[in-house]
Design a protein around this motif. Sequence first.
Motif, PDB file in Angstrom:
ATOM      1  N   ALA A 100     -23.376 -27.128  12.811  1.00 26.48           N
ATOM      2  CA  ALA A 100     -24.187 -27.501  13.966  1.00 26.48           C
ATOM      3  C   ALA A 100     -25.359 -26.543  14.171  1.00 26.48           C
ATOM      4  O   ALA A 100     -26.498 -26.960  14.405  1.00 26.48           O
ATOM      5  CB  ALA A 100     -23.316 -27.555  15.216  1.00 26.48           C
ATOM      6  N   VAL A 101     -25.083 -25.243  14.070  1.00 26.97           N
ATOM      7  CA  VAL A 101     -26.130 -24.268  14.367  1.00 26.97           C
ATOM      8  C   VAL A 101     -27.147 -24.167  13.227  1.00 26.97           C
ATOM      9  O   VAL A 101     -28.308 -23.805  13.445  1.00 26.97           O
ATOM     10  CB  VAL A 101     -25.516 -22.883  14.679  1.00 26.97           C
ATOM     11  N   ASN A 102     -26.739 -24.518  12.013  1.00 28.22           N
ATOM     12  CA  ASN A 102     -27.666 -24.431  10.886  1.00 28.22           C
ATOM     13  C   ASN A 102     -28.920 -25.270  11.094  1.00 28.22           C
ATOM     14  O   ASN A 102     -30.010 -24.920  10.629  1.00 28.22           O
ATOM     15  CB  ASN A 102     -26.976 -24.884   9.598  1.00 28.22           C
ATOM     16  N   GLY A 103     -28.760 -26.414  11.768  1.00 32.96           N
ATOM     17  CA  GLY A 103     -29.916 -27.275  11.974  1.00 32.96           C
ATOM     18  C   GLY A 103     -31.028 -26.621  12.752  1.00 32.96           C
ATOM     19  O   GLY A 103     -32.211 -26.937  12.563  1.00 32.96           O
ATOM     20  N   PHE A 104     -30.680 -25.673  13.633  1.00 29.72           N
ATOM     21  CA  PHE A 104     -31.699 -25.011  14.434  1.00 29.72           C
ATOM     22  C   PHE A 104     -32.562 -24.062  13.598  1.00 29.72           C
ATOM     23  O   PHE A 104     -33.676 -23.731  13.989  1.00 29.72           O
ATOM     24  CB  PHE A 104     -31.051 -24.245  15.588  1.00 29.72           C
ATOM     25  N   TYR A 105     -32.053 -23.629  12.454  1.00 31.50           N
ATOM     26  CA  TYR A 105     -32.833 -22.746  11.591  1.00 31.50           C
ATOM     27  C   TYR A 105     -34.108 -23.424  11.098  1.00 31.50           C
ATOM     28  O   TYR A 105     -35.080 -22.757  10.741  1.00 31.50           O
ATOM     29  CB  TYR A 105     -31.992 -22.291  10.395  1.00 31.50           C
ATOM     30  N   ASN A 106     -34.110 -24.752  11.069  1.00 32.10           N
ATOM     31  CA  ASN A 106     -35.307 -25.464  10.632  1.00 32.10           C
ATOM     32  C   ASN A 106     -36.480 -25.256  11.565  1.00 32.10           C
ATOM     33  O   ASN A 106     -37.634 -25.519  11.204  1.00 32.10           O
ATOM     34  CB  ASN A 106     -35.015 -26.969  10.528  1.00 32.10           C
ATOM     35  N   ASP A 107     -36.216 -24.800  12.788  1.00 34.29           N
ATOM     36  CA  ASP A 107     -37.282 -24.603  13.764  1.00 34.29           C
ATOM     37  C   ASP A 107     -37.910 -23.210  13.682  1.00 34.29           C
ATOM     38  O   ASP A 107     -38.870 -22.917  14.403  1.00 34.29           O
ATOM     39  CB  ASP A 107     -36.757 -24.845  15.181  1.00 34.29           C
ATOM     40  N   LEU A 108     -37.387 -22.347  12.829  1.00 28.79           N
ATOM     41  CA  LEU A 108     -37.987 -21.039  12.638  1.00 28.79           C
ATOM     42  C   LEU A 108     -39.253 -21.171  11.796  1.00 28.79           C
ATOM     43  O   LEU A 108     -39.401 -22.121  11.025  1.00 28.79           O
ATOM     44  CB  LEU A 108     -36.989 -20.097  11.953  1.00 28.79           C
ATOM     45  N   PRO A 109     -40.182 -20.235  11.906  1.00 29.35           N
ATOM     46  CA  PRO A 109     -41.462 -20.364  11.181  1.00 29.35           C
ATOM     47  C   PRO A 109     -41.253 -20.411   9.673  1.00 29.35           C
ATOM     48  O   PRO A 109     -40.379 -19.741   9.123  1.00 29.35           O
ATOM     49  CB  PRO A 109     -42.213 -19.086  11.585  1.00 29.35           C
ATOM     50  N   GLY A 110     -42.074 -21.214   9.011  1.00 22.77           N
ATOM     51  CA  GLY A 110     -42.042 -21.307   7.553  1.00 22.77           C
ATOM     52  C   GLY A 110     -43.416 -21.633   7.020  1.00 22.77           C
ATOM     53  O   GLY A 110     -44.412 -21.625   7.758  1.00 22.77           O
ATOM     54  N   TRP A 111     -43.487 -21.891   5.732  1.00 23.84           N
ATOM     55  CA  TRP A 111     -44.754 -22.310   5.127  1.00 23.84           C
ATOM     56  C   TRP A 111     -44.823 -23.832   5.067  1.00 23.84           C
ATOM     57  O   TRP A 111     -43.797 -24.514   5.050  1.00 23.84           O
ATOM     58  CB  TRP A 111     -44.888 -21.750   3.716  1.00 23.84           C
ATOM     59  N   ALA A 112     -46.029 -24.355   5.017  1.00 19.48           N
ATOM     60  CA  ALA A 112     -46.220 -25.799   4.910  1.00 19.48           C
ATOM     61  C   ALA A 112     -45.697 -26.296   3.566  1.00 19.48           C
ATOM     62  O   ALA A 112     -45.753 -25.598   2.552  1.00 19.48           O
ATOM     63  CB  ALA A 112     -47.699 -26.149   5.067  1.00 19.48           C
ATOM     64  N   SER A 113     -45.206 -27.525   3.567  1.00 16.59           N
ATOM     65  CA  SER A 113     -44.644 -28.103   2.343  1.00 16.59           C
ATOM     66  C   SER A 113     -45.757 -28.574   1.417  1.00 16.59           C
ATOM     67  O   SER A 113     -46.922 -28.698   1.804  1.00 16.59           O
ATOM     68  CB  SER A 113     -43.728 -29.267   2.688  1.00 16.59           C
ATOM     69  N   LEU A 114     -45.377 -28.877   0.187  1.00 14.91           N
ATOM     70  CA  LEU A 114     -46.354 -29.295  -0.817  1.00 14.91           C
ATOM     71  C   LEU A 114     -47.151 -30.516  -0.378  1.00 14.91           C
ATOM     72  O   LEU A 114     -48.329 -30.637  -0.669  1.00 14.91           O
ATOM     73  CB  LEU A 114     -45.650 -29.598  -2.144  1.00 14.91           C
ATOM     74  N   GLY A 115     -46.509 -31.433   0.322  1.00 14.57           N
ATOM     75  CA  GLY A 115     -47.186 -32.654   0.726  1.00 14.57           C
ATOM     76  C   GLY A 115     -48.331 -32.447   1.680  1.00 14.57           C
ATOM     77  O   GLY A 115     -49.195 -33.311   1.833  1.00 14.57           O
ATOM     78  N   VAL A 116     -48.377 -31.284   2.363  1.00 11.64           N
ATOM     79  CA  VAL A 116     -49.447 -31.022   3.331  1.00 11.64           C
ATOM     80  C   VAL A 116     -50.764 -30.755   2.623  1.00 11.64           C
ATOM     81  O   VAL A 116     -51.833 -31.104   3.122  1.00 11.64           O
ATOM     82  CB  VAL A 116     -49.069 -29.827   4.230  1.00 11.64           C
ATOM     83  N   GLY A 117     -50.707 -30.126   1.452  1.00 16.29           N
ATOM     84  CA  GLY A 117     -51.921 -29.886   0.680  1.00 16.29           C
ATOM     85  C   GLY A 117     -52.502 -28.497   0.840  1.00 16.29           C
ATOM     86  O   GLY A 117     -53.202 -28.012  -0.045  1.00 16.29           O
ATOM     87  N   TYR A 118     -52.249 -27.836   1.939  1.00 17.91           N
ATOM     88  CA  TYR A 118     -52.731 -26.475   2.157  1.00 17.91           C
ATOM     89  C   TYR A 118     -51.893 -25.850   3.259  1.00 17.91           C
ATOM     90  O   TYR A 118     -51.142 -26.526   3.949  1.00 17.91           O
ATOM     91  CB  TYR A 118     -54.210 -26.446   2.540  1.00 17.91           C
ATOM     92  N   ASN A 119     -52.028 -24.537   3.434  1.00 15.20           N
ATOM     93  CA  ASN A 119     -51.242 -23.834   4.439  1.00 15.20           C
ATOM     94  C   ASN A 119     -52.154 -22.936   5.257  1.00 15.20           C
ATOM     95  O   ASN A 119     -52.729 -21.986   4.724  1.00 15.20           O
ATOM     96  CB  ASN A 119     -50.155 -22.987   3.776  1.00 15.20           C
ATOM     97  N   ILE A 120     -52.316 -23.248   6.536  1.00 11.57           N
ATOM     98  CA  ILE A 120     -53.084 -22.380   7.421  1.00 11.57           C
ATOM     99  C   ILE A 120     -52.313 -21.086   7.624  1.00 11.57           C
ATOM    100  O   ILE A 120     -51.153 -21.098   8.030  1.00 11.57           O
ATOM    101  CB  ILE A 120     -53.341 -23.065   8.780  1.00 11.57           C
ATOM    102  N   LEU A 121     -52.949 -19.970   7.344  1.00 10.78           N
ATOM    103  CA  LEU A 121     -52.273 -18.690   7.478  1.00 10.78           C
ATOM    104  C   LEU A 121     -52.078 -18.335   8.949  1.00 10.78           C
ATOM    105  O   LEU A 121     -52.898 -18.688   9.795  1.00 10.78           O
ATOM    106  CB  LEU A 121     -53.078 -17.591   6.781  1.00 10.78           C
ATOM    107  N   PRO A 122     -51.006 -17.601   9.262  1.00 15.09           N
ATOM    108  CA  PRO A 122     -50.800 -17.163  10.648  1.00 15.09           C
ATOM    109  C   PRO A 122     -52.005 -16.388  11.168  1.00 15.09           C
ATOM    110  O   PRO A 122     -52.661 -15.665  10.426  1.00 15.09           O
ATOM    111  CB  PRO A 122     -49.564 -16.258  10.531  1.00 15.09           C
ATOM    112  N   ASP A 123     -52.297 -16.543  12.435  1.00 12.40           N
ATOM    113  CA  ASP A 123     -53.413 -15.891  13.140  1.00 12.40           C
ATOM    114  C   ASP A 123     -54.781 -16.438  12.747  1.00 12.40           C
ATOM    115  O   ASP A 123     -55.807 -15.864  13.118  1.00 12.40           O
ATOM    116  CB  ASP A 123     -53.413 -14.368  12.928  1.00 12.40           C
ATOM    117  N   SER A 124     -54.810 -17.561  12.026  1.00 14.36           N
ATOM    118  CA  SER A 124     -56.105 -18.109  11.614  1.00 14.36           C
ATOM    119  C   SER A 124     -56.818 -18.855  12.724  1.00 14.36           C
ATOM    120  O   SER A 124     -57.937 -19.293  12.535  1.00 14.36           O
ATOM    121  CB  SER A 124     -55.920 -19.049  10.407  1.00 14.36           C
TER     122      SER A 124
END
Length: 571
Positions: A46-70
């Motif tokens: 049950a608690v593992n699902g909440f880990y998905n809400d922690l910060p991560g990098w954008a997935s491949l499908g997004v095409g690019y990743n805005i860096l933190p503080d940008s």
Amino acid sequence: MKNILKLLILSSIFTLTSCEDFLDKIPLDTVSEASFYQNASDLQAAVNGFYNDLPGWASLGVGYNILPDSNTDMGLTEDPSNRLSGLSYDVPSSANASTWSWDEVREVNWLIDHLDQASASSGSEQTLIDQYSGEAYFFRAYYYFELLTRYGDLPIFAEYFDNNDTEYVFAGRDPRNEVVDFMLSDLDKAISLMQSFPEISGHPRISKEVAQLFKARVALYEGTWEKYHNGTPFGVAGSDGTRFLQIAASAAEAVMNSGVFSLHGDYSSLFNQVGLSGNSEVMLWRDFNSVTLGIANVLQKSWPNRCGYTKFAVDSYLAADGLPTAISAVDGSNKDLNTIEIGRDPRLAALIMVPGDVVEVRDGVTTVWEYPNFNDANTGNTGYESQKYRNVNYVAAFNDFTEDTSKIIFRYAEALLIFAEAKAELGTITQTDLNKSINLLRARVNMPGITLGAIVTDPNWPNYGHTLTPIIYEVRRERTVELMAEGFRDDDLYRWRAHTLFDGDQPRGAFYNDGVVNTISITTPVDSDGFLLPFSNFGNYNFDETKAYLNPLPLDELQLNPNLTQNPGWE
């Protein structure tokens, strides 16, 4: 609620491999309150699902990743849609997933309400039940912190409720300091229940020390918010934040005294790793594994990720002799990318790309960086491209760069910075305090430490809008450069009430006519000193300090619940 449980269980399978056999235990179509939450495995799933809400990098499908503080004064994107710019002061008409959303709080409350259903068959299982219970309390505080930074006062929901529970459905907003006390109480429960980092198997998981650090982060935020917003509509009547600053210093020092973590020897290599389980500094991280778990990120594949740092970010770095560049013999004009890093704090070299930096190592052939990529749509057009987070090694399995760069979520350096800032804000910091906090960070990169009482006045100290002591200026500088592009800047500007620093200004990029930047002909205008003005099409920052420190509540929420009130300036 049954559907929520299904989502949590499914997400846990893709997040952490420790739950691979869960589907064999309870069929999804028979999950119910009676059959679930019976043991440690159920709570973990049950608690593992909440880990998905922690910060991560954008997935491949997004095409690019805005860096933190940008989207702050430290970094820009090609589309500067950030809170500082004031591009829109419209009050949303209705709530959605990103405005005044309580879905996560309600979901974690459901779990917390059912924790007592789990029973242990052994002492070791009870330890795990306690661990996952502590994680649930951590996540409730985590979700509340996200809401606090956006809205301030919040209703306190200590248990799950549905549409029939009118006491909660029509709840008013509790004062922000009471909300923070509620969050800190949750974190104290988490700390009392969870294991220490070395005792946990199956990292990355939240540990007792992570909860202590998050407690320090929350308390520092509220303490400085109340101090610098004191006497404004956003402050807390009768409070200058002292109580929370003391809590912040104490919680950060608890992490420091635990002896569990220490600074990693090489600052620059912290941020481009695949897997961080052996790193002495990283307390919680998020792994990506495109092969085993099918979770990949686009970070390394889309440089420069439509981002660029600002001149103000670069100006923040001292000379290597520990002096401000304005009074050091080192050239601090930042007018030549070929020499900009020479004689400067080494963390600047870890931040930006200059000619000769490695772009790729493939089959024994090294490609180096020559000039900014202004002709690529994936740039923020400041001329200061990011060195931080780059992994330059070609990986044959991907026929490209890696897709598995880990994301740091909590690291030990933050505890040192919080401790020093809280003590400086309280006016109680000593040389001993500096030596066991900020001076350790400086020593790691071979920078001179701070000597209290001998701080040299920097004529270019930022104008935060308040009269500050020299040590607070330098503590803030240290926080700025150590945590650059790690996602802290927006919250820092808001808790410091620092609109004077940027409002009405225009962010600048690199010096154009330096023989490097002007290798490419561009149409971006420059200021009177020759530095790029990449924000010029959007005008200056337009921050309305009478309202913009907090977000507005959606109109339909105010209409549906007469006990809610709008934030200052948005009425």
